[in-house]
Every structure is written in C-alpha cells, then in structure tokens.
Motif scaffolding. Structure first.
Motif, PDB file in Angstrom:
ATOM      1  N   LEU A  98      15.590   3.882 -20.983  1.00  0.00           N
ATOM      2  CA  LEU A  98      16.715   4.812 -20.936  1.00  0.00           C
ATOM      3  C   LEU A  98      17.315   5.030 -22.322  1.00  0.00           C
ATOM      4  CD1 LEU A  98      18.775   3.939 -17.719  1.00  0.00           C
ATOM      5  CD2 LEU A  98      17.492   6.022 -18.203  1.00  0.00           C
ATOM      6  N   ALA A  99      17.387   3.959 -23.107  1.00  0.00           N
ATOM      7  CA  ALA A  99      17.944   4.080 -24.451  1.00  0.00           C
ATOM      8  C   ALA A  99      17.103   5.028 -25.310  1.00  0.00           C
ATOM      9  CB  ALA A  99      18.028   2.704 -25.111  1.00  0.00           C
ATOM     10  N   ALA A 100      15.785   4.945 -25.167  1.00  0.00           N
ATOM     11  CA  ALA A 100      14.903   5.845 -25.916  1.00  0.00           C
ATOM     12  C   ALA A 100      15.126   7.294 -25.496  1.00  0.00           C
ATOM     13  CB  ALA A 100      13.441   5.452 -25.704  1.00  0.00           C
ATOM     14  N   ILE A 101      15.322   7.503 -24.200  1.00  0.00           N
ATOM     15  CA  ILE A 101      15.566   8.865 -23.713  1.00  0.00           C
ATOM     16  C   ILE A 101      16.901   9.382 -24.222  1.00  0.00           C
ATOM     17  CG2 ILE A 101      15.879  10.282 -21.647  1.00  0.00           C
ATOM     18  CD1 ILE A 101      14.022   8.317 -20.177  1.00  0.00           C
ATOM     19  N   TRP A 102      17.931   8.550 -24.166  1.00  0.00           N
ATOM     20  CA  TRP A 102      19.247   8.957 -24.657  1.00  0.00           C
ATOM     21  C   TRP A 102      19.214   9.264 -26.146  1.00  0.00           C
ATOM     22  CZ3 TRP A 102      22.951  11.032 -22.186  1.00  0.00           C
ATOM     23  CH2 TRP A 102      23.294  10.652 -20.883  1.00  0.00           C
ATOM     24  N   LEU A 103      18.451   8.484 -26.905  1.00  0.00           N
ATOM     25  CA  LEU A 103      18.330   8.756 -28.339  1.00  0.00           C
ATOM     26  C   LEU A 103      17.726  10.132 -28.575  1.00  0.00           C
ATOM     27  CD1 LEU A 103      18.505   7.897 -31.293  1.00  0.00           C
ATOM     28  CD2 LEU A 103      16.258   6.791 -31.034  1.00  0.00           C
ATOM     29  N   ALA A 104      16.679  10.458 -27.824  1.00  0.00           N
ATOM     30  CA  ALA A 104      16.056  11.781 -27.959  1.00  0.00           C
ATOM     31  C   ALA A 104      17.032  12.883 -27.580  1.00  0.00           C
ATOM     32  CB  ALA A 104      14.800  11.857 -27.089  1.00  0.00           C
ATOM     33  N   VAL A 105      17.782  12.661 -26.517  1.00  0.00           N
ATOM     34  CA  VAL A 105      18.781  13.653 -26.091  1.00  0.00           C
ATOM     35  C   VAL A 105      19.835  13.839 -27.175  1.00  0.00           C
ATOM     36  CG1 VAL A 105      20.683  14.034 -24.485  1.00  0.00           C
ATOM     37  CG2 VAL A 105      18.455  13.301 -23.618  1.00  0.00           C
ATOM     38  N   ALA A 106      20.288  12.733 -27.759  1.00  0.00           N
ATOM     39  CA  ALA A 106      21.301  12.816 -28.810  1.00  0.00           C
ATOM     40  C   ALA A 106      20.786  13.593 -30.015  1.00  0.00           C
ATOM     41  CB  ALA A 106      21.728  11.407 -29.228  1.00  0.00           C
ATOM     42  N   VAL A 107      19.528  13.392 -30.351  1.00  0.00           N
ATOM     43  CA  VAL A 107      18.938  14.102 -31.484  1.00  0.00           C
ATOM     44  C   VAL A 107      18.860  15.600 -31.192  1.00  0.00           C
ATOM     45  CG1 VAL A 107      16.816  14.416 -32.824  1.00  0.00           C
ATOM     46  CG2 VAL A 107      17.660  12.118 -32.348  1.00  0.00           C
ATOM     47  N   VAL A 108      18.400  15.950 -29.984  1.00  0.00           N
ATOM     48  CA  VAL A 108      18.317  17.371 -29.621  1.00  0.00           C
ATOM     49  C   VAL A 108      19.696  18.012 -29.670  1.00  0.00           C
ATOM     50  CG1 VAL A 108      17.820  18.968 -27.738  1.00  0.00           C
ATOM     51  CG2 VAL A 108      16.226  17.130 -28.239  1.00  0.00           C
ATOM     52  N   CYS A 109      20.682  17.336 -29.104  1.00  0.00           N
ATOM     53  CA  CYS A 109      22.037  17.899 -29.104  1.00  0.00           C
ATOM     54  C   CYS A 109      22.590  18.019 -30.516  1.00  0.00           C
ATOM     55  CB  CYS A 109      22.954  17.031 -28.236  1.00  0.00           C
ATOM     56  SG  CYS A 109      22.623  17.148 -26.461  1.00  0.00           S
ATOM     57  N   ARG A 110      22.283  17.040 -31.360  1.00  0.00           N
ATOM     58  CA  ARG A 110      22.758  17.101 -32.748  1.00  0.00           C
ATOM     59  C   ARG A 110      22.142  18.285 -33.496  1.00  0.00           C
ATOM     60  NH1 ARG A 110      24.200  14.347 -37.509  1.00  0.00           N
ATOM     61  NH2 ARG A 110      22.759  14.749 -39.240  1.00  0.00           N
ATOM     62  N   LEU A 111      20.839  18.493 -33.308  1.00  0.00           N
ATOM     63  CA  LEU A 111      20.142  19.541 -34.050  1.00  0.00           C
ATOM     64  C   LEU A 111      20.306  20.930 -33.446  1.00  0.00           C
ATOM     65  CD1 LEU A 111      16.827  17.719 -35.041  1.00  0.00           C
ATOM     66  CD2 LEU A 111      18.923  18.001 -36.356  1.00  0.00           C
ATOM     67  N   THR A 112      20.919  21.000 -32.264  1.00  0.00           N
ATOM     68  CA  THR A 112      21.156  22.306 -31.647  1.00  0.00           C
ATOM     69  C   THR A 112      22.647  22.565 -31.430  1.00  0.00           C
ATOM     70  OG1 THR A 112      20.840  21.354 -29.433  1.00  0.00           O
ATOM     71  CG2 THR A 112      18.916  22.355 -30.493  1.00  0.00           C
ATOM     72  N   ASP A 113      23.483  21.719 -32.039  1.00  0.00           N
ATOM     73  CA  ASP A 113      24.940  21.898 -31.955  1.00  0.00           C
ATOM     74  C   ASP A 113      25.438  21.937 -30.515  1.00  0.00           C
ATOM     75  OD1 ASP A 113      25.437  21.953 -34.729  1.00  0.00           O
ATOM     76  OD2 ASP A 113      24.820  24.057 -34.829  1.00  0.00           O
ATOM     77  N   ARG A 114      24.959  20.989 -29.711  1.00  0.00           N
ATOM     78  CA  ARG A 114      25.435  20.874 -28.338  1.00  0.00           C
ATOM     79  C   ARG A 114      26.186  19.561 -28.164  1.00  0.00           C
ATOM     80  NH1 ARG A 114      20.386  23.604 -27.440  1.00  0.00           N
ATOM     81  NH2 ARG A 114      20.642  25.432 -26.102  1.00  0.00           N
ATOM     82  N   SER A 115      27.016  19.518 -27.170  1.00  0.00           N
ATOM     83  CA  SER A 115      27.774  18.313 -26.861  1.00  0.00           C
ATOM     84  C   SER A 115      27.185  17.631 -25.634  1.00  0.00           C
ATOM     85  CB  SER A 115      29.240  18.654 -26.597  1.00  0.00           C
ATOM     86  OG  SER A 115      29.929  17.548 -26.049  1.00  0.00           O
ATOM     87  N   ILE A 116      26.903  16.330 -25.742  1.00  0.00           N
ATOM     88  CA  ILE A 116      26.365  15.598 -24.598  1.00  0.00           C
ATOM     89  C   ILE A 116      27.397  15.530 -23.482  1.00  0.00           C
ATOM     90  CG2 ILE A 116      25.580  13.339 -23.787  1.00  0.00           C
ATOM     91  CD1 ILE A 116      24.263  12.888 -26.436  1.00  0.00           C
ATOM     92  N   LEU A 117      28.623  15.156 -23.818  1.00  0.00           N
ATOM     93  CA  LEU A 117      29.655  14.976 -22.798  1.00  0.00           C
ATOM     94  C   LEU A 117      29.945  16.275 -22.058  1.00  0.00           C
ATOM     95  CD1 LEU A 117      32.169  12.611 -24.633  1.00  0.00           C
ATOM     96  CD2 LEU A 117      30.438  12.025 -22.918  1.00  0.00           C
ATOM     97  N   ALA A 118      29.914  17.380 -22.775  1.00  0.00           N
ATOM     98  CA  ALA A 118      30.212  18.663 -22.139  1.00  0.00           C
ATOM     99  C   ALA A 118      29.118  19.089 -21.162  1.00  0.00           C
ATOM    100  CB  ALA A 118      30.393  19.746 -23.198  1.00  0.00           C
TER     101      ALA A 118
END
Length: 330
Positions: free
Chosen positions: A215-235
């Motif tokens: 799960l941590a690996a998946i969350w890291l990938a999600v965080a990277v995608v959101c960072r590079l596409t200017d999206r918010s995880i919480l939103a």
C-alpha cells in the motif's frame, strides 16, 4: 506485490526526473517506462498456467490457486530476477530504442538482439529448457516495451537503458518479505539474502506488514502523480472511505490470514475498497463541479481510485487494531 514493483519503480524514476529539472510530462513518461520494465521479471509466472491444467474442478477455487502457485515455484524469481541478467539486458533494451533506418541504427538493434539471445542461451545451459523459455518471455517483453517507447516517445536510448536498469534492479527487493528470495546473481551462486525477511514472528502480522508495504508503494506513486499534475490527494478522497473501518470486525469472524493462506483476506479487503470507491450513496459527497460542469472523466476516475485506496488503508488499520487488541482477548 506485482503492482507494487511497477509503482515503486515509476514513483522513484518520476521523482528523480522531476528533481533533475525535467518537464512534468517527460518525467511521468520515464516513470511509466521504468514501471513497465519493473513488471517484466514476473513474466516468469506464466509457467504457472501449467499448474491450472492439472487442476481438478473438484479441488475448488483454493485448489486452483494452490496448483497455480506450486507450479510457479519451478522457475519463479530465478533468471528473470537476476541482477546479473538485469545489468546485461538493460543496455540491450536501450539499444533497441534506437530510432531510424540507418546502418548504425540497424547495427545497434542487431547487437542488442544478439546480447538478449545470449542470455537465453546462458539460461538454457545453466538451468535447462524451462528457464530458457521463461527468459525468452522476459526478453520478448522487454523488446516490446523498448520498441513501443521508441515509437511513442522521444526518450533517448540511454534514458531507456537507465530506466530499464532501475526497473529490473528494483524489482527483486520487493520479494524479500513475500516469498522465497530471488536468485540474485543467476547463473552464479547467490550467497546473500538467502531467506525471507521476517517482519514479525506472528505470521498474520507479517502478512499485514507486507500488505502495508504494498500500500505504501501505491500511495507513493499516487503522491507523485498528484504532485506532477497539480492535484490534491485529500480533495480526491471521498468521506465514504471511512466505511472501511468496519472491516476490523473481520479479525473476529474469519481465520487469521498468513502468506500461505491469504486469499480470503486479500480478496475481501480489496472488495471493501472497490465498493467504497465505486458505490455512491445518497449521502455521499456530490461530484465536484468546475464552471458549472462536471469534472472530466479522469478526475472522476481519480476520485474513485483514491477513495478505494483510502478505504483499503483504513480497513487494514482497523483489522490490525482489532487483531492486536481485541482478537487475542476473545
């Protein structure tokens, strides 16, 4: 761990590219290429389909999964997981990404194919025809990725080679907690890390720890995608993900899972996440709107995916808490 291998390689490669000053789209592309190469070593489980041919319907679903994984152990985590093979194959995959029809480009691709053919021959001589067939699948998969990258991206062959090396070398480490360690230096002896890393003496807590790493690996990938596409995880996470907390009751109702028998846990907890992500009740938060219109389909899909992932995370935490503090007392 199949998904975790690819997503970890993707996340690290994309982060490094971003740190090096790459534009965001190329950074995501090189991450995707690294992730594709990181998934290739597990092509060796294709042989496990042989096990299904021996499965009898009377054995049930559990018998099918047992037959599948028993067959996979014949060649799984051997040549395709070798750091030696990875170090040789990665430059060859990079050469296959050379574009053009010049004599030099053709010579580079021909040389790469010769190197990869040599790996197949080595696998045959070192461990027989079965391993050679698996390496053929490994090579063919890498060729498809390399040629696809050459046709659809502008990444240089050297960048493809580095992405391939990172993907192939990052893969084996994720297997240290989920099964038998890979054959690190095939075709040579591998005298290091010869046994599984035990996260906890309790086999159930070990499984929960391994699942948390995934799960941590998946969350890291999600965080990277959101960072590079200017999206918010919480939103993008809906509050219905909190329903996953009810999964903690499963620790009282079903047999504790282990690495040997984990199907009921894995399928059920993923089912909880899927339901939380896909099902929208009347009280759930409405789909956010932008300028009077619904957000694009990609935004809606991201919300479903992140809500499902958050629900699985909440469910895992709840299950672990009940197992640790309630189940023993009962």
């Amino acid at each position: 761990m199949f998904v975790g291998h690819a997503l970890l390689a993707f996340a690290v490669a994309a982060l490094v590219a971003d740190w090096r000053g790459w534009e965001r789209r190329p950074a995501l592309i090189v991450g995707a290429v690294a992730g594709a190469f990181a998934a290739i070593p597990d092509i060796d489980v294709a042989y496990a389909l042989v096990g299904l041919l021996r499965w009898q319907v009377a054995d049930g679903v559990l018998g099918a999964s047992t037959a599948f994984w028993d067959a996979s152990r014949a060649v799984h985590r051997s040549a395709t997981h070798s750091l030696v093979f990875g170090a040789i194959a990665a430059p060859a995959f990079g050469l296959l990404a050379v574009r053009g029809r010049s004599d030099r480009a053709r010579a580079a691709r021909t040389g790469a194919l010769a190197i990869l053919a040599a790996l197949v021959a080595v696998a045959f001589l070192a461990d027989g025809p079965l391993t050679a067939v698996v390496v053929v699948l490994f090579v063919a998969s890498g060729v498809l990725v390399s040629r696809g990258v050459a046709r659809r991206t502008t990444l240089s062959p050297s960048t493809v080679a580095v992405a391939a090396l990172w993907g192939l070398w990052s893969h084996p480490w994720g297997d240290l907690v989920t099964g038998s360690p890979p054959d690190w230096f095939f075709p040579f002896d591998s005298p290091v890390l010869e046994s599984r890393v035990v996260l906890h003496p309790d086999p159930t807590l070990h499984l929960l720890g391994a699942f948390a790493i995934e799960l941590a690996a998946i969350w890291l990938a999600v965080a990277v995608v959101c960072r590079l596409t200017d999206r918010s995880i919480l939103a993008s996470v809906d509050r219905r993900a909190g329903v996953g907390v009810a999964y903690g009751l499963a620790a009282l109702a079903v047999a504790p899972p282990t690495l040997d028998v984990s199907y009921h846990f894995v399928f059920s907890i993923l089912g909880v996440g899927l339901c939380c992500g896909v099902v929208r009740g009347g009280n759930s938060m409405p789909v956010r709107r932008l300028r009077g219109r619904q957000l694009p389909r990609t935004e809606s899909t991201l919300e479903v995916a992140l809500t499902a992932l958050a629900a699985v995370t909440v469910a895992l935490a709840a299950y672990a808490a009940v197992y640790l503090f309630v189940a023993p007392a009962g």
